[in-house]
Design a protein around this motif. Structure first.
Motif, short mmCIF file in Angstrom:
data_model
loop_
_atom_site.label_atom_id
_atom_site.label_comp_id
_atom_site.label_asym_id
_atom_site.label_seq_id
_atom_site.Cartn_x
_atom_site.Cartn_y
_atom_site.Cartn_z
N LEU A 81 -29.78 -100.49 16.46
CA LEU A 81 -29.56 -99.15 15.86
C LEU A 81 -27.88 -99.42 15.48
N LYS A 82 -27.75 -99.14 14.28
CA LYS A 82 -26.22 -99.35 13.90
C LYS A 82 -25.38 -98.18 13.12
N THR A 83 -24.17 -98.13 13.35
CA THR A 83 -23.40 -96.88 12.71
C THR A 83 -22.63 -97.27 11.90
N GLY A 84 -22.35 -98.61 11.47
CA GLY A 84 -21.43 -99.19 10.49
C GLY A 84 -20.04 -99.38 11.21
N ILE A 85 -19.80 -99.64 12.44
CA ILE A 85 -18.51 -100.09 13.15
C ILE A 85 -19.29 -100.71 14.51
N GLU A 86 -19.13 -102.18 14.27
CA GLU A 86 -19.42 -103.01 15.41
C GLU A 86 -19.22 -102.76 16.80
N THR A 87 -17.98 -102.45 16.73
CA THR A 87 -17.48 -102.07 18.26
C THR A 87 -18.15 -100.82 18.88
N ARG A 88 -18.06 -99.86 18.06
CA ARG A 88 -18.65 -98.44 18.35
C ARG A 88 -20.13 -98.93 18.71
N ASP A 89 -20.88 -99.69 17.97
CA ASP A 89 -22.44 -99.96 18.32
C ASP A 89 -22.52 -100.83 19.62
N ARG A 90 -21.67 -101.65 19.79
CA ARG A 90 -21.89 -102.41 21.08
C ARG A 90 -21.61 -101.34 22.28
N HIS A 91 -20.43 -100.53 22.31
CA HIS A 91 -20.19 -99.85 23.23
C HIS A 91 -21.55 -98.61 23.50
N MET A 92 -21.96 -98.11 22.44
CA MET A 92 -23.14 -97.03 22.41
C MET A 92 -24.30 -98.07 23.10
N LYS A 174 -29.79 -87.31 30.05
CA LYS A 174 -29.02 -87.86 30.83
C LYS A 174 -28.12 -89.12 30.12
N ILE A 175 -28.03 -88.94 29.10
CA ILE A 175 -27.05 -89.78 28.24
C ILE A 175 -25.74 -89.18 28.07
N ASP A 176 -24.89 -89.86 28.56
CA ASP A 176 -23.16 -89.61 28.48
C ASP A 176 -22.63 -89.95 27.34
N ARG A 177 -21.95 -88.76 26.69
CA ARG A 177 -21.16 -89.00 25.53
C ARG A 177 -20.05 -89.82 25.62
N PRO A 178 -19.64 -90.91 24.95
CA PRO A 178 -18.46 -91.61 25.21
C PRO A 178 -17.12 -90.68 24.99
N PHE A 182 -15.82 -87.94 22.71
CA PHE A 182 -16.38 -86.70 23.09
C PHE A 182 -16.41 -85.38 22.14
N LEU A 183 -15.17 -85.49 21.44
CA LEU A 183 -15.00 -84.35 20.49
C LEU A 183 -15.63 -84.68 19.23
N LYS A 184 -15.85 -85.87 18.95
CA LYS A 184 -16.21 -86.38 17.83
C LYS A 184 -18.00 -86.73 17.81
N LEU A 185 -18.49 -86.68 18.81
CA LEU A 185 -19.88 -86.86 18.89
C LEU A 185 -20.69 -85.51 19.44
N ALA A 186 -21.46 -85.06 18.72
CA ALA A 186 -22.09 -83.81 19.00
C ALA A 186 -23.06 -83.92 20.40
N GLU A 187 -23.17 -82.87 21.05
CA GLU A 187 -24.03 -82.89 22.08
C GLU A 187 -25.54 -82.88 21.66
N THR A 188 -25.87 -82.33 20.64
CA THR A 188 -27.28 -82.43 20.27
C THR A 188 -27.27 -83.43 18.71
N ILE A 189 -28.23 -84.47 18.87
CA ILE A 189 -28.41 -85.53 17.77
C ILE A 189 -29.53 -84.96 17.21
N LEU A 190 -29.39 -84.87 15.75
CA LEU A 190 -30.56 -84.80 14.84
C LEU A 190 -31.36 -86.21 14.46
N VAL A 191 -32.56 -86.20 14.64
CA VAL A 191 -33.35 -87.40 14.38
C VAL A 191 -34.24 -87.26 13.29
N GLU A 192 -34.30 -88.36 12.24
CA GLU A 192 -34.92 -88.13 11.31
C GLU A 192 -35.98 -89.75 11.22
N VAL A 193 -37.25 -89.36 11.19
CA VAL A 193 -38.01 -90.56 11.34
C VAL A 193 -38.85 -90.60 9.64
#
Length: 215
Positions: A81-92, A174-178, A182-193
């Motif tokens: 899974l990639k978001t476009g920022i390597e550091t953020r991907d690694r922490h995630m 039970k997934i903690d938000r970074p 915290f203010l930039k990541l929504a509590e609810t994630i929309l998933v599309e497959v």
């Protein structure tokens, strides 16, 4: 009386075998180039989208009777899974999804509501898929809105094209938000497959983990 019972039993066996024979397995096509899973956060301060093309699995159903029993398993490799920022991907991966311990997410399909008695080729149908979503060591019952169409490819190959959408609450799994997001990541994630699956392909067996069913 015995002969009648024997005939009835024989008819039942033949009917059951015919019913099983009509069911087809459609395996996810790794060469399609369109199989993608998106995880989208629409928090007020920032839009974040993660995606991966690493999707495997299969669906089993009867094209001539899609309202009958439907089953299947899809597996997503969260390590890709990639978001476009390597550091953020690694922490995630390391600190929140804990992909070293839980490398995959799964959707176990147990039924579909809303399909017609027969699927017409090249027609898009809207329906609701029901099943279980597995992620981060937990699973929950889930319903997803889907758009499905059945196509015929050269060689009389049948191909399913599926687009599914659902929402997942991070706290419920039970997934903690970074803290940094915290203010930039929504509590609810929309998933599309989005994926296609063909009836001339064979899928590798996928074993579902024995994770806790959350209420």
């Amino acid at each position: 009386m015995k002969r009648t019972v024997t005939y009835s039993a024989t008819f039942c066996v033949i009917f059951c075998v015919m019913g099983v024979a009509q069911a087809e397995e459609f395996a996810v096509d790794p060469t399609a180039g369109t199989d993608t899973v998106y995880f989208r956060s629409t928090a007020k301060l920032e839009f974040i989208e993660g995606k991966t093309n690493n999707l495997t699995g299969s669906l089993t159903f009867e094209p001539t009777n899609p309202s009958a029993v439907v089953s299947g398993i899809l597996q997503v490799d969260l390590r890709t899974l990639k978001t476009g920022i390597e550091t953020r991907d690694r922490h995630m991966r390391e600190n929140h999804l804990h992909t070293e311990k839980y490398p995959f997410a799964y959707f176990e399909l147990t039924g579909v509501i809303g399909l017609p008695a027969t699927l017409k080729p090249d027609t898009v149908y809207k329906a609701t898929a029901q099943g279980y979503f597995y992620i981060h060591g937990n699973k929950r019952r889930l319903s997803a809105d889907i758009q499905a169409s059945l196509k015929t490819d050269p060689g009389d190959v049948s191909r399913l094209v599926i687009r599914a959408n659902f929402a997942m609450n991070l706290d419920e799994y039970k997934i903690d938000r970074p803290k940094a997001l915290f203010l930039k990541l929504a509590e609810t994630i929309l998933v599309e497959v989005i994926f296609s699956a063909r009836n001339d392909l064979k899928s590798s067996p996928i074993s579902l983990p024995a994770w806790e069913l959350l209420r």
